[in-house]
Design a protein around this motif. Structure first.
Motif, PDB file in Angstrom:
ATOM      1  N   ALA A 177       2.073   1.628  -3.584  1.00 34.40           N
ATOM      2  CA  ALA A 177       0.950   2.041  -4.424  1.00 34.40           C
ATOM      3  C   ALA A 177       0.593   3.501  -4.185  1.00 34.40           C
ATOM      4  O   ALA A 177       0.286   4.245  -5.130  1.00 34.40           O
ATOM      5  CB  ALA A 177      -0.255   1.137  -4.148  1.00 34.40           C
ATOM      6  N   ALA A 178       0.649   3.933  -2.925  1.00 38.37           N
ATOM      7  CA  ALA A 178       0.330   5.323  -2.613  1.00 38.37           C
ATOM      8  C   ALA A 178       1.326   6.260  -3.272  1.00 38.37           C
ATOM      9  O   ALA A 178       0.958   7.306  -3.812  1.00 38.37           O
ATOM     10  CB  ALA A 178       0.306   5.529  -1.104  1.00 38.37           C
ATOM     11  N   THR A 183      -1.521   4.754  -7.488  1.00 42.01           N
ATOM     12  CA  THR A 183      -2.304   3.727  -8.164  1.00 42.01           C
ATOM     13  C   THR A 183      -2.800   2.719  -7.149  1.00 42.01           C
ATOM     14  O   THR A 183      -2.452   2.773  -5.958  1.00 42.01           O
ATOM     15  CB  THR A 183      -1.454   3.044  -9.250  1.00 42.01           C
ATOM     16  OG1 THR A 183      -2.277   2.184 -10.019  1.00 42.01           O
ATOM     17  CG2 THR A 183      -0.320   2.232  -8.634  1.00 42.01           C
ATOM     18  N   SER A 184      -3.596   1.766  -7.577  1.00 42.41           N
ATOM     19  CA  SER A 184      -4.079   0.719  -6.685  1.00 42.41           C
ATOM     20  C   SER A 184      -3.010  -0.348  -6.516  1.00 42.41           C
ATOM     21  O   SER A 184      -2.074  -0.460  -7.321  1.00 42.41           O
ATOM     22  CB  SER A 184      -5.342   0.073  -7.253  1.00 42.41           C
ATOM     23  OG  SER A 184      -5.038  -0.659  -8.431  1.00 42.41           O
ATOM     24  N   VAL A 185      -3.139  -1.149  -5.448  1.00 41.46           N
ATOM     25  CA  VAL A 185      -2.186  -2.245  -5.220  1.00 41.46           C
ATOM     26  C   VAL A 185      -2.211  -3.214  -6.389  1.00 41.46           C
ATOM     27  O   VAL A 185      -1.161  -3.690  -6.844  1.00 41.46           O
ATOM     28  CB  VAL A 185      -2.518  -2.965  -3.897  1.00 41.46           C
ATOM     29  CG1 VAL A 185      -1.737  -4.266  -3.786  1.00 41.46           C
ATOM     30  CG2 VAL A 185      -2.206  -2.061  -2.702  1.00 41.46           C
ATOM     31  N   ARG A 186      -3.391  -3.511  -6.896  1.00 44.47           N
ATOM     32  CA  ARG A 186      -3.503  -4.462  -8.009  1.00 44.47           C
ATOM     33  C   ARG A 186      -2.788  -3.941  -9.257  1.00 44.47           C
ATOM     34  O   ARG A 186      -2.032  -4.666  -9.909  1.00 44.47           O
ATOM     35  CB  ARG A 186      -4.978  -4.706  -8.309  1.00 44.47           C
ATOM     36  CG  ARG A 186      -5.218  -5.706  -9.431  1.00 44.47           C
ATOM     37  CD  ARG A 186      -6.697  -5.969  -9.601  1.00 44.47           C
ATOM     38  NE  ARG A 186      -6.949  -6.906 -10.684  1.00 44.47           N
ATOM     39  CZ  ARG A 186      -8.145  -7.324 -11.052  1.00 44.47           C
ATOM     40  NH1 ARG A 186      -9.224  -6.879 -10.399  1.00 44.47           N
ATOM     41  NH2 ARG A 186      -8.295  -8.164 -12.047  1.00 44.47           N
ATOM     42  N   THR A 187      -3.015  -2.657  -9.580  1.00 41.34           N
ATOM     43  CA  THR A 187      -2.354  -2.076 -10.753  1.00 41.34           C
ATOM     44  C   THR A 187      -0.852  -1.981 -10.535  1.00 41.34           C
ATOM     45  O   THR A 187      -0.055  -2.234 -11.435  1.00 41.34           O
ATOM     46  CB  THR A 187      -2.936  -0.688 -11.049  1.00 41.34           C
ATOM     47  OG1 THR A 187      -4.339  -0.828 -11.322  1.00 41.34           O
ATOM     48  CG2 THR A 187      -2.249  -0.043 -12.233  1.00 41.34           C
ATOM     49  N   LYS A 221       0.830  -1.210   0.000  1.00 37.89           N
ATOM     50  CA  LYS A 221       0.000   0.000   0.000  1.00 37.89           C
ATOM     51  C   LYS A 221       0.865   1.261   0.000  1.00 37.89           C
ATOM     52  O   LYS A 221       0.480   2.288  -0.562  1.00 37.89           O
ATOM     53  CB  LYS A 221      -0.948  -0.004   1.195  1.00 37.89           C
ATOM     54  CG  LYS A 221      -0.283   0.029   2.560  1.00 37.89           C
ATOM     55  CD  LYS A 221      -1.324   0.021   3.663  1.00 37.89           C
ATOM     56  CE  LYS A 221      -0.677   0.035   5.046  1.00 37.89           C
ATOM     57  NZ  LYS A 221       0.127   1.247   5.286  1.00 37.89           N
TER      58      LYS A 221
END
Length: 314
Positions: A230-231, A235-239, A227
């Motif tokens: 991603a932050a 973007t999102s964790v998945r992306t 996270k």
């Protein structure tokens, strides 16, 4: 000074020949040059290249006898001249370290130097190498293979990775990372990393995750979760996970672990910090965790690694 001799075997790409010069140039040991690189060929002089200008190869195969490391470069899978193969066999018999870049693995295989060994080459020719030389354990999905005194690399940028790996073996992680910075390439990548990346260009609007990787490298001593990465990337964790694998061939957490182990190796080589401090500054948590990961990666405990690879430092 470590003497590297390139055995140039046409057809050859000029880029492949230039890589050892680019990586090894500027490496120092005790204030003196760490490497001397020269090129030789069965027929010295003007040598045609694939898709580029001709090269001038100054030396004949007698240069191989003076080498500490011999690197076979080129061939494109074509048969090498018998005297090239004999020069390589003599060097191997004398205990010289042998390596190949890209399709140079075919030359080593023709010389019988890869029989019973793990090896790699460009992924597009790996099946052909395995078919022609069934005694070779071909690994088509790695950047390079270190099988003791014989090392092989995949194509293009993977040759840079192998050369940086050799610098780390010869002069330590700090010297290898300095060579990577001078060549403006990524820090030393582990050989087992996949050579074929599904999306070689950054996806989505051409935005790369390189700034996020640089941000993480400056914070290896801190807890970093998916996270957090991603932050930073917005973007999102998945992306993040999908794009990270597309750009590096590794998951974000695998990449982080590789960087932390490399940071620990550099600290062991260049400082006298106690093991708990090395583990903390590299983000591995504890001396026990440091020990486990180092043994898994290089087969040595931190104490044994420091004893074998210690460089000057505070």
């Amino acid at each position: 000074m470590h003497r590297v001799v390139l055995v140039v075997v046409p057809p050859v790409m000029s880029f492949d020949v230039s890589i050892p010069y680019m990586v090894f140039d500027g490496v120092e040991s005790g204030g003196s040059p760490g490497y001397a690189v020269r090129a030789c060929a069965a027929e010295p002089g003007r040598t045609a290249t694939v898709g580029g200008p001709d090269l001038f190869v100054p030396d004949g195969l007698e240069a191989v006898r003076e080498a500490d490391t011999v690197m076979a470069v080129g061939s494109g899978g074509e048969p090498a001249r018998p005297r090239v193969l004999e020069a390589l066999r003599e060097a191997a018999a004398a205990g010289t370290r042998i390596a190949s870049l890209c399709t140079g693995a075919f030359v080593l295989a023709q010389a019988g130097l890869l029989d019973g060994r793990r090896a790699t080459t460009h992924w597009g020719l790996a099946a052909e190498l395995a078919a022609r030389h069934p005694a070779v354990d071909v690994r088509p999905d790695v950047l390079y293979v270190d099988d003791g005194r014989v090392l092989t690399s995949a194509g293009a940028a993977a040759a840079i990775d192998l050369c940086l790996h050799l610098v780390r073996l010869d002069y330590g992680a700090a010297a290898a990372n300095a060579a990577a910075r001078a060549a403006v390439v990524s820090p030393v990548r582990p050989g087992g990393q996949a050579q074929f990346i599904e999306t070689p260009l950054p996806p989505e609007r051409g935005v790369s995750l390189a700034p996020t990787r640089a941000w993480a490298l400056a914070r290896l001593d801190r807890p970093l979760a998916l996270k957090d990465l991603a932050a930073h990337a917005g973007t999102s964790v998945r992306t993040l996970t999908r794009r990270f694998h597309a750009e590096t061939g590794l998951s974000p957490l695998q990449w982080l672990l590789h960087q932390r182990i490399d940071r620990a190796r550099e600290l062991l080589e260049t400082t006298r910090l106690p093991m708990d401090r090395v583990a903390w500054e590299s983000g591995l948590g504890s001396a026990d965790s440091l020990r486990k990961h180092l043994v898994d990666r290089v087969g040595l405990t931190p104490t044994a690694y420091r004893a074998g690879f210690r460089r000057t430092g505070p």
